[in-house]
Design a protein around this motif. Structure first.
Motif, PDB file in Angstrom:
ATOM      1  N   ALA A 109      10.494 -69.380  -0.004  1.00 24.22           N
ATOM      2  CA  ALA A 109       9.548 -68.274   0.034  1.00 24.22           C
ATOM      3  C   ALA A 109       8.371 -68.514   0.974  1.00 24.22           C
ATOM      4  N   ARG A 110       7.763 -69.673   0.930  1.00 27.86           N
ATOM      5  CA  ARG A 110       6.586 -69.912   1.782  1.00 27.86           C
ATOM      6  C   ARG A 110       6.942 -69.851   3.269  1.00 27.86           C
ATOM      7  N   ALA A 111       8.045 -70.472   3.649  1.00 29.26           N
ATOM      8  CA  ALA A 111       8.475 -70.432   5.045  1.00 29.26           C
ATOM      9  C   ALA A 111       8.867 -69.013   5.447  1.00 29.26           C
ATOM     10  N   CYS A 112       9.473 -68.289   4.524  1.00 24.84           N
ATOM     11  CA  CYS A 112       9.845 -66.892   4.764  1.00 24.84           C
ATOM     12  C   CYS A 112       8.603 -66.070   5.081  1.00 24.84           C
ATOM     13  N   VAL A 113       7.567 -66.232   4.287  1.00 18.40           N
ATOM     14  CA  VAL A 113       6.325 -65.480   4.490  1.00 18.40           C
ATOM     15  C   VAL A 113       5.747 -65.785   5.867  1.00 18.40           C
ATOM     16  N   ASP A 114       5.745 -67.039   6.266  1.00 19.32           N
ATOM     17  CA  ASP A 114       5.219 -67.405   7.594  1.00 19.32           C
ATOM     18  C   ASP A 114       5.947 -66.655   8.704  1.00 19.32           C
ATOM     19  N   ARG A 115       7.275 -66.656   8.655  1.00 18.96           N
ATOM     20  CA  ARG A 115       8.056 -66.005   9.713  1.00 18.96           C
ATOM     21  C   ARG A 115       7.888 -64.492   9.688  1.00 18.96           C
ATOM     22  N   LEU A 116       7.930 -63.904   8.492  1.00 18.34           N
ATOM     23  CA  LEU A 116       7.825 -62.449   8.409  1.00 18.34           C
ATOM     24  C   LEU A 116       6.430 -61.951   8.776  1.00 18.34           C
ATOM     25  N   GLU A 117       5.402 -62.712   8.423  1.00 16.47           N
ATOM     26  CA  GLU A 117       4.056 -62.302   8.821  1.00 16.47           C
ATOM     27  C   GLU A 117       3.881 -62.394  10.334  1.00 16.47           C
ATOM     28  N   ARG A 118       4.478 -63.398  10.944  1.00 20.07           N
ATOM     29  CA  ARG A 118       4.428 -63.507  12.400  1.00 20.07           C
ATOM     30  C   ARG A 118       5.145 -62.312  13.034  1.00 20.07           C
ATOM     31  N   PHE A 119       6.284 -61.938  12.463  1.00 23.77           N
ATOM     32  CA  PHE A 119       7.017 -60.783  12.974  1.00 23.77           C
ATOM     33  C   PHE A 119       6.201 -59.500  12.801  1.00 23.77           C
ATOM     34  N   GLU A 120       5.580 -59.359  11.635  1.00 19.82           N
ATOM     35  CA  GLU A 120       4.817 -58.140  11.342  1.00 19.82           C
ATOM     36  C   GLU A 120       3.661 -57.938  12.328  1.00 19.82           C
ATOM     37  N   LYS A 121       3.110 -59.038  12.844  1.00 20.66           N
ATOM     38  CA  LYS A 121       2.029 -58.921  13.837  1.00 20.66           C
ATOM     39  C   LYS A 121       2.531 -58.312  15.137  1.00 20.66           C
ATOM     40  N   THR A 122       3.791 -58.565  15.476  1.00 25.59           N
ATOM     41  CA  THR A 122       4.334 -58.029  16.726  1.00 25.59           C
ATOM     42  C   THR A 122       5.036 -56.692  16.529  1.00 25.59           C
ATOM     43  N   ALA A 123       5.458 -56.387  15.297  1.00 25.09           N
ATOM     44  CA  ALA A 123       6.163 -55.133  15.008  1.00 25.09           C
ATOM     45  C   ALA A 123       5.637 -54.554  13.688  1.00 25.09           C
ATOM     46  N   PRO A 124       4.386 -54.102  13.674  1.00 24.24           N
ATOM     47  CA  PRO A 124       3.794 -53.619  12.422  1.00 24.24           C
ATOM     48  C   PRO A 124       4.428 -52.315  11.933  1.00 24.24           C
ATOM     49  N   GLY A 125       4.309 -52.109  10.636  1.00 23.52           N
ATOM     50  CA  GLY A 125       4.733 -50.848  10.052  1.00 23.52           C
ATOM     51  C   GLY A 125       6.203 -50.736   9.706  1.00 23.52           C
ATOM     52  N   ARG A 126       6.927 -51.800   9.796  1.00 24.15           N
ATOM     53  CA  ARG A 126       8.354 -51.764   9.457  1.00 24.15           C
ATOM     54  C   ARG A 126       8.490 -52.000   7.956  1.00 24.15           C
ATOM     55  N   GLY A 127       8.959 -51.008   7.259  1.00 25.17           N
ATOM     56  CA  GLY A 127       9.037 -51.058   5.802  1.00 25.17           C
ATOM     57  C   GLY A 127       9.843 -52.214   5.254  1.00 25.17           C
ATOM     58  N   GLN A 128      10.941 -52.554   5.914  1.00 23.76           N
ATOM     59  CA  GLN A 128      11.789 -53.628   5.411  1.00 23.76           C
ATOM     60  C   GLN A 128      11.064 -54.970   5.462  1.00 23.76           C
ATOM     61  N   THR A 129      10.201 -55.158   6.451  1.00 21.97           N
ATOM     62  CA  THR A 129       9.432 -56.405   6.523  1.00 21.97           C
ATOM     63  C   THR A 129       8.520 -56.513   5.312  1.00 21.97           C
TER      64      THR A 129
END
Length: 183
Positions: A109-129
């Motif tokens: 979970a912790r590593a998942c959050v790191d990767r998904l938050e990094r992704f969300e910064k470059t592609a905000p607003g994606r509901g699945q993220t």
């Protein structure tokens, strides 16, 4: 736009720009993409694997194998391929999302959050993220027995963000119980 449509759009743009390493590999990747689009992920993996055999330098084909494995729930294998491509210097707009998805499926979970938050910064607003982030928070809350405040402190985010992501995750798990990824 679905994750599938985004991945396919980005990959096709890369192929059109000449990102495939050889014409034979490109043809096999296109066949794999057709199978992927039809949600025949095992067949897609076969074609992506053949593309890699035809041209071992085709990192897009390896990445797409990882994406397909994620869809089948083979998270560890998907993550190993994605990390391998990343370690070879490949860049892809969906890299963090796919790595996060695999990490979530592996229960990291912790590593998942790191990767998904990094992704969300470059592609905000994606509901699945947001839903996947919530599932990771849910895992921390329910399985690691962390408080809202503990999750917020550990991840460096506001408590309200934790609560809203948990809410979205709970809604998502109720409406998508049979669909991958699973916790």
């Amino acid at each position: 736009m679905t994750v599938l449509a985004r991945v396919l759009g980005v990959v096709l743009a890369c192929l059109a720009a000449g990102a495939a390493a050889s014409p034979e590999s490109e043809a096999l990747v296109r066949r794999g993409l057709a199978e992927f689009e039809a949600q025949r992920f095992r067949d897609a993996i076969h074609y992506f694997g053949e593309a890699v055999k035809a041209d071992p330098k085709d990192l897009h084909a390896v990445f797409l194998q990882g994406v397909s494995l994620n869809r089948l729930g083979n998270y560890r294998e998907a993550y190993l391929l994605i990390r391998g491509v990343e370690n070879q210097g490949a860049k892809h707009p969906e890299m963090d999302f796919e790595a996060g998805w695999a990490l979530m499926g592996m229960g990291r979970a912790r590593a998942c959050v790191d990767r998904l938050e990094r992704f969300e910064k470059t592609a905000p607003g994606r509901g699945q993220t947001s839903e996947f982030l919530g599932r990771c928070h849910l895992q921390l809350r329910e399985f690691d027995d962390m408080s809202y405040e503990g999750i917020a402190e550990t991840l460096g985010i506001p408590v309200g963000t934790v609560k809203s992501r948990l809410h979205r995750a709970r809604l998502g798990t109720l409406t998508h119980r049979a669909s991958p990824p699973r916790l």
